[in-house]
Design an enzyme around this catalytic site. Sequence first.
Site, PDB file in Angstrom:
ATOM      1  N   TYR A 109       0.845  -1.204   0.000  1.00  0.00           N
ATOM      2  CA  TYR A 109       0.000   0.000   0.000  1.00  0.00           C
ATOM      3  C   TYR A 109       0.877   1.249   0.000  1.00  0.00           C
ATOM      4  O   TYR A 109       1.855   1.339   0.753  1.00  0.00           O
ATOM      5  CB  TYR A 109      -0.903   0.023   1.249  1.00  0.00           C
ATOM      6  N   GLU A 197      -3.651   7.495  -4.067  1.00  0.00           N
ATOM      7  CA  GLU A 197      -3.578   6.218  -3.360  1.00  0.00           C
ATOM      8  C   GLU A 197      -3.349   5.078  -4.344  1.00  0.00           C
ATOM      9  O   GLU A 197      -4.071   4.934  -5.323  1.00  0.00           O
ATOM     10  CB  GLU A 197      -4.889   5.989  -2.614  1.00  0.00           C
TER      11      GLU A 197
END
Length: 386
Positions: A109, A197
Amino acid sequence: MNIHEYQAKELLSKYGVAVPMGKVASHEDEAEQIAKDLNVEKFVVKAQIHAGGRGKGGGVKVANMLDEVKRLASEILGMNLVTHQTGPEGKLVSKVLVEEASNIATELYLGMVIDRATEKIVIMASQEGGMEIEEVARTNPEKILKEYVDPTVGLLPYQCRKIAYFLGLKGKTVNKAVKFILGLYQAFTEKDCSLAEINPLIVTNDGDVFALDGKMNFDDNALFRHPDIEKMHDPNEEDPTELEAKKWGISYVKLDGNIGCLVNGAGLAMSTMDIIKHHGGEPANFLDVGGGATADQVLQALKMILSDPNVKAIFINIFGGIMKCDTIAEGVISAAKEVGIEVPLIVRLEGTNVELGRKLLSESGLNIITGSDMREAAGKAVDAAK
Ligand code: GDP
Ligand code: MN
């Protein structure tokens, strides 16, 4: 403003961020042609909507053969995709991204947001990729590294290496990740992002890094200097009432409560929501008709409020400065004539032409509850909505 995954990937690749090869399609034949042109062995077909959780919802499918691409694209295109982010009503899919499927060794991530408290950009990284980061933050906050970047200095290579090591990367993959993070940061700052993101950021079996997914939000107030970003706007992804409001020059944001608010001025609109909450109520919307609204805009604003079935009372809170109180009254009266107002209407008027405004309303025959001041009127609105 939000953009689609395929648009984020196109943009990021210009900044040297590695993304899988692929293209967007609106038709199954087009999807098949893209797959042919890619000339690879495995494909992935991905629904393009402004919501995450598509994988679990059935909007991301891997095709092991060229033949499957057309079938998968036809299944996904036109489907009403329901994910935890779309709400139960789901979202209609009108585009798919066809990409070369990646061989995933690990899913990581990487995210960037603006941290208002420190006035810095914060980069968040975690080995728990592909999961919901909010969940990781709640249960295992130590699994997320937060690296703060001073915007006047910029992101420094040592910070990227620190992130790469935290992600467990080794050897040549570290350098690839550094390039990736620097590219993402450059895109973030140059395009005035509020969020970027990459979830998941993947490492392949060959040690390459790719953005397998991409989500980017942009500061609306900076869009004037990014016409290329503004062009990516997809009106199908917006709340229809909010879109209608924009057309009329009204700021409207739908909320979950049951008291419809019609206010002039953003500051007064915020304090109106506060005072409703103070009295134990919940606003159904934020609505600012602006400083110099016309009776027509007031009429449109009331129509928007009334189109929300949750609204059980309407609170009109106006301080007439440039806006005149009689203009508001005219708008309210024509709305009542045109669409009918079945719910209690609480009005607090003050300022320019207030006497005339009150007179118009009291002679209109409408059933209006008035309040002598904002606090009292808000209390009455909360009671009326119960
Ligand atoms: P999201 O569910 O909306 O966040 O969509 P993502 O783009 O993140 O995809 C969801 C999941 O699908 C990923 O976490 C991967 O596990 C899987 N996935 C997506 N693309 C590929 C691919 O090219 N190859 C493989 N093997 N899995 C993929
Ligand atoms: Mn994702």
